[in-house]
Scaffold this motif. Structure first.
Motif, PDB file in Angstrom:
ATOM      1  N   PHE A 163       5.628 -10.615   1.124  1.00  0.00           N
ATOM      2  CA  PHE A 163       4.515  -9.677   1.100  1.00  0.00           C
ATOM      3  C   PHE A 163       3.251 -10.364   0.593  1.00  0.00           C
ATOM      4  O   PHE A 163       3.286 -11.419  -0.030  1.00  0.00           O
ATOM      5  CB  PHE A 163       4.834  -8.467   0.208  1.00  0.00           C
ATOM      6  CG  PHE A 163       4.826  -8.800  -1.266  1.00  0.00           C
ATOM      7  CD1 PHE A 163       3.686  -8.612  -2.038  1.00  0.00           C
ATOM      8  CD2 PHE A 163       5.963  -9.293  -1.892  1.00  0.00           C
ATOM      9  CE1 PHE A 163       3.673  -8.917  -3.389  1.00  0.00           C
ATOM     10  CE2 PHE A 163       5.970  -9.600  -3.245  1.00  0.00           C
ATOM     11  CZ  PHE A 163       4.818  -9.408  -3.998  1.00  0.00           C
ATOM     12  N   ASN A 164       2.154  -9.728   0.879  1.00  0.00           N
ATOM     13  CA  ASN A 164       0.856 -10.113   0.357  1.00  0.00           C
ATOM     14  C   ASN A 164       0.189  -8.835  -0.112  1.00  0.00           C
ATOM     15  O   ASN A 164       0.570  -7.745   0.326  1.00  0.00           O
ATOM     16  CB  ASN A 164       0.041 -10.788   1.452  1.00  0.00           C
ATOM     17  CG  ASN A 164      -1.174 -11.507   0.913  1.00  0.00           C
ATOM     18  OD1 ASN A 164      -1.434 -11.526  -0.282  1.00  0.00           O
ATOM     19  ND2 ASN A 164      -1.955 -12.090   1.815  1.00  0.00           N
ATOM     20  N   TYR A 165      -0.772  -8.924  -0.987  1.00  0.00           N
ATOM     21  CA  TYR A 165      -1.430  -7.712  -1.441  1.00  0.00           C
ATOM     22  C   TYR A 165      -2.894  -7.972  -1.738  1.00  0.00           C
ATOM     23  O   TYR A 165      -3.302  -9.098  -2.002  1.00  0.00           O
ATOM     24  CB  TYR A 165      -0.743  -7.141  -2.692  1.00  0.00           C
ATOM     25  CG  TYR A 165      -0.990  -7.945  -3.961  1.00  0.00           C
ATOM     26  CD1 TYR A 165      -0.182  -9.022  -4.297  1.00  0.00           C
ATOM     27  CD2 TYR A 165      -2.042  -7.630  -4.819  1.00  0.00           C
ATOM     28  CE1 TYR A 165      -0.402  -9.763  -5.446  1.00  0.00           C
ATOM     29  CE2 TYR A 165      -2.266  -8.355  -5.976  1.00  0.00           C
ATOM     30  CZ  TYR A 165      -1.450  -9.414  -6.284  1.00  0.00           C
ATOM     31  OH  TYR A 165      -1.679 -10.145  -7.418  1.00  0.00           O
ATOM     32  N   THR A 166      -3.671  -6.913  -1.661  1.00  0.00           N
ATOM     33  CA  THR A 166      -5.069  -6.946  -2.066  1.00  0.00           C
ATOM     34  C   THR A 166      -5.344  -5.692  -2.881  1.00  0.00           C
ATOM     35  O   THR A 166      -4.935  -4.594  -2.497  1.00  0.00           O
ATOM     36  CB  THR A 166      -6.008  -6.992  -0.848  1.00  0.00           C
ATOM     37  OG1 THR A 166      -5.641  -8.079  -0.008  1.00  0.00           O
ATOM     38  CG2 THR A 166      -7.453  -7.175  -1.293  1.00  0.00           C
ATOM     39  N   LEU A 204       6.532   0.294  -3.914  1.00  0.00           N
ATOM     40  CA  LEU A 204       6.339  -1.013  -3.274  1.00  0.00           C
ATOM     41  C   LEU A 204       7.637  -1.809  -3.266  1.00  0.00           C
ATOM     42  O   LEU A 204       7.957  -2.489  -2.282  1.00  0.00           O
ATOM     43  CB  LEU A 204       5.239  -1.786  -4.008  1.00  0.00           C
ATOM     44  CG  LEU A 204       3.838  -1.168  -3.979  1.00  0.00           C
ATOM     45  CD1 LEU A 204       2.885  -1.964  -4.856  1.00  0.00           C
ATOM     46  CD2 LEU A 204       3.302  -1.085  -2.552  1.00  0.00           C
ATOM     47  N   HIS A 226       0.897  -3.174   7.650  1.00  0.00           N
ATOM     48  CA  HIS A 226      -0.090  -2.847   6.622  1.00  0.00           C
ATOM     49  C   HIS A 226       0.258  -1.517   5.968  1.00  0.00           C
ATOM     50  O   HIS A 226       0.392  -0.495   6.649  1.00  0.00           O
ATOM     51  CB  HIS A 226      -1.490  -2.772   7.240  1.00  0.00           C
ATOM     52  CG  HIS A 226      -2.006  -4.095   7.703  1.00  0.00           C
ATOM     53  ND1 HIS A 226      -2.881  -4.861   6.964  1.00  0.00           N
ATOM     54  CD2 HIS A 226      -1.748  -4.809   8.842  1.00  0.00           C
ATOM     55  CE1 HIS A 226      -3.147  -5.979   7.614  1.00  0.00           C
ATOM     56  NE2 HIS A 226      -2.480  -5.967   8.766  1.00  0.00           N
ATOM     57  N   GLN A 258       1.778  -6.305   4.206  1.00  0.00           N
ATOM     58  CA  GLN A 258       0.451  -6.473   3.607  1.00  0.00           C
ATOM     59  C   GLN A 258       0.127  -5.185   2.872  1.00  0.00           C
ATOM     60  O   GLN A 258      -0.052  -4.129   3.480  1.00  0.00           O
ATOM     61  CB  GLN A 258      -0.602  -6.756   4.681  1.00  0.00           C
ATOM     62  CG  GLN A 258      -2.036  -6.738   4.159  1.00  0.00           C
ATOM     63  CD  GLN A 258      -2.344  -7.899   3.232  1.00  0.00           C
ATOM     64  OE1 GLN A 258      -1.991  -9.041   3.531  1.00  0.00           O
ATOM     65  NE2 GLN A 258      -2.982  -7.619   2.113  1.00  0.00           N
ATOM     66  N   PHE A 259       0.086  -5.257   1.534  1.00  0.00           N
ATOM     67  CA  PHE A 259      -0.221  -4.084   0.729  1.00  0.00           C
ATOM     68  C   PHE A 259      -1.725  -3.983   0.474  1.00  0.00           C
ATOM     69  O   PHE A 259      -2.357  -4.974   0.094  1.00  0.00           O
ATOM     70  CB  PHE A 259       0.498  -4.147  -0.620  1.00  0.00           C
ATOM     71  CG  PHE A 259       2.004  -4.132  -0.523  1.00  0.00           C
ATOM     72  CD1 PHE A 259       2.656  -3.317   0.376  1.00  0.00           C
ATOM     73  CD2 PHE A 259       2.766  -4.930  -1.362  1.00  0.00           C
ATOM     74  CE1 PHE A 259       4.043  -3.295   0.460  1.00  0.00           C
ATOM     75  CE2 PHE A 259       4.153  -4.925  -1.297  1.00  0.00           C
ATOM     76  CZ  PHE A 259       4.791  -4.109  -0.387  1.00  0.00           C
ATOM     77  N   HIS A 260      -2.262  -2.788   0.656  1.00  0.00           N
ATOM     78  CA  HIS A 260      -3.647  -2.490   0.312  1.00  0.00           C
ATOM     79  C   HIS A 260      -3.591  -1.460  -0.818  1.00  0.00           C
ATOM     80  O   HIS A 260      -3.273  -0.289  -0.583  1.00  0.00           O
ATOM     81  CB  HIS A 260      -4.411  -1.939   1.518  1.00  0.00           C
ATOM     82  CG  HIS A 260      -4.432  -2.865   2.692  1.00  0.00           C
ATOM     83  ND1 HIS A 260      -5.400  -3.841   2.859  1.00  0.00           N
ATOM     84  CD2 HIS A 260      -3.606  -2.964   3.768  1.00  0.00           C
ATOM     85  CE1 HIS A 260      -5.159  -4.506   3.986  1.00  0.00           C
ATOM     86  NE2 HIS A 260      -4.089  -3.991   4.555  1.00  0.00           N
ATOM     87  N   ILE A 261      -3.878  -1.892  -2.034  1.00  0.00           N
ATOM     88  CA  ILE A 261      -3.696  -1.054  -3.214  1.00  0.00           C
ATOM     89  C   ILE A 261      -5.067  -0.654  -3.767  1.00  0.00           C
ATOM     90  O   ILE A 261      -5.819  -1.502  -4.254  1.00  0.00           O
ATOM     91  CB  ILE A 261      -2.883  -1.791  -4.285  1.00  0.00           C
ATOM     92  CG1 ILE A 261      -1.536  -2.239  -3.708  1.00  0.00           C
ATOM     93  CG2 ILE A 261      -2.675  -0.903  -5.507  1.00  0.00           C
ATOM     94  CD1 ILE A 261      -0.786  -3.220  -4.586  1.00  0.00           C
ATOM     95  N   LEU A 282       3.052  -7.827  -9.508  1.00  0.00           N
ATOM     96  CA  LEU A 282       3.190  -8.281  -8.129  1.00  0.00           C
ATOM     97  C   LEU A 282       3.237  -9.803  -8.044  1.00  0.00           C
ATOM     98  O   LEU A 282       3.973 -10.366  -7.217  1.00  0.00           O
ATOM     99  CB  LEU A 282       2.058  -7.723  -7.266  1.00  0.00           C
ATOM    100  CG  LEU A 282       2.105  -6.203  -7.047  1.00  0.00           C
ATOM    101  CD1 LEU A 282       0.828  -5.718  -6.399  1.00  0.00           C
ATOM    102  CD2 LEU A 282       3.311  -5.803  -6.222  1.00  0.00           C
TER     103      LEU A 282
END
Length: 409
Positions: A141-144, A103, A86, A115-118, A132
């Motif tokens: 990757f995944n991001y929120t 990133l 994370h 897991q990106f938390h932006i 993205l």
């Protein structure tokens, strides 16, 4: 005569039992054979699929072998999904491109899924999502995306602390309640080594440590905290919070010693009293508050070497990060805006190389030679004189990640 008869009967009984056992084994083998012949269980390729959430991006994955019907299910191996790393960042103002380059550098060299938390201002969300989503073919990757959020009763005070949105990082343990561990980085960070490697430092924490940072300075003669600070700070020269590895489960549970009350306070309870007491004495905002916290709780901090947070301060007056000289720079931190001006061209050269790099293997391999040529043009500066430390680890990272056969990655 009776003795011989008993022996014959005993032999017949043993033979009958042997026949029964043989038939039972034959039946079992026939039943299992109907499910797929001589198939042997094999390990499936690990896959992961992260959840959604506001602005959630696409996750990585790779389906394993199809499930086999019938009784063969009992031979299936349970394959644990790869651990997600994370990573959190806070972006406001003109930091979109800088954040995306950071990133990208994380994606290029890392092995485990990210897991990106932006956390970003609302007007940046569409731009983040568009870029993205265009990288979703990588499946690594995944991001929120999250809005910038502060406690409502003191939102204005927190938002103007140091730089816009910078103090958001202090509230990550309270916002990301389901996340156990997290790597926070500033937008002006570049990974020259896999995120996996700094993530592995979590395993080196002892039972009291909750976070990890690098020293603010290696050389006390040019240190800021030991010369100018009007508040407590960690160690001899303070710590820099631009790269901060956190075990947030421990952070949420811990009661912190402090100089405001004899009662120890939890993370969510100590932030505002700390700001009220020291707001007229701090210069670097949330970083100063973290220094004050760990001054009173030094047993809670793991300190990693300067090569994990290499800044212009480590070379503008002469090289003073010995670990980087020996092994190269692992994480480059372009504070002071050095990616966008000509004051430290060595930093800018690395930033431009990664910003312009695409995800194709050959493109990543080929960035080294042009980068080295650009760095050779910077030898008139103190940082440029030691330009090889900027590509030492980078060269190794590219070799390890992209020069091995694909199946070994």
């Amino acid at each position: 005569m009776r003795r011989y008869l008993r022996i014959v009967v005993l032999c017949l009984a043993c033979g009958f039992c042997s026949l029964l056992y043989a038939f039972s084994q034959l039946a079992v083998s026939l039943e299992e054979g109907a499910g797929g012949g001589g198939w042997k269980p094999q390990a499936a390729a690990a896959s992961w699929l992260a959840g959604g959430g506001r602005g959630a991006g696409k996750g990585a994955g790779g389906a394993g072998p199809a499930a086999r019907p019938g009784r063969l299910d009992r031979y299936s191996l349970k394959i644990e999904p790869l651990e997600k790393m994370h990573l959190a960042v806070v972006a406001c103002g003109e930091r979109l491109e800088e954040t995306l380059t950071m990133l990208k550098s994380a994606i290029i060299f890392s092995v485990k899924p990210l897991q990106f938390h932006i956390f970003a201002e609302d007007q940046l969300h569409d731009s983040f999502k568009a870029r993205l989503d265009s990288w979703s073919f990588l499946q690594t990757f995944n991001y929120t995306l999250y809005p910038i959020t502060f406690p409502s009763e003191n939102a204005a005070e927190w938002k103007k602390l140091f730089k816009p949105c910078a103090s958001q990082r202090l509230f990550l343990p309270l916002i990301l309640k389901e996340v156990d561990s997290l790597l926070y980085v500033d937008t002006d960070i570049l990974f020259l080594r896999a995120v996996d490697d700094i993530w592995s430092l979590l395993k080196k924490f002892n039972s009291t440590q909750i976070a990890a940072m690098a020293p603010e300075h290696e050389e006390p003669r040019i240190g800021w905290y030991n010369r100018f600070a009007r508040h407590p700070y960690y160690g001899n020269t303070g710590v820099n919070s631009g790269v901060m590895l956190m075990n947030m489960t421990r952070m949420r549970r811990k009661y912190f010693k402090n100089d405001m009350t004899t009662v120890q306070l939890k993370w969510g309870d100590i932030l505002m009293p700390l700001l009220k007491k020291y707001k007229l004495n701090i210069t670097w905002g949330d970083q100063d508050l973290l220094n004050i916290m760990f001054f009173h709780n030094p047993e809670s901090l793991f300190v990693f070497p300067c090569q994990w947070n290499y800044r212009p301060d480590h070379c503008i007056y002469g090289s003073n990060c010995q670990e980087a000289e020996e092994e190269g720079i692992f994480i480059l931190h372009g504070n002071r805006g050095v990616y966008h001006d000509d004051k430290q061209p060595a930093f800018r050269a690395v930033y431009e190389a990664l910003r312009n790099c695409s995800f194709e293997d050959n493109n990543i391999r080929s960035l080294l030679k042009p980068l080295e040529l650009e760095l050779q043009k910077t030898v008139h500066t103190y940082c440029g004189k030691i330009y090889k430390i900027f590509i030492k680890q980078l060269t190794k990272s590219i070799r390890d990640r992209y020069d091995r056969p694909r199946k070994e990655r």
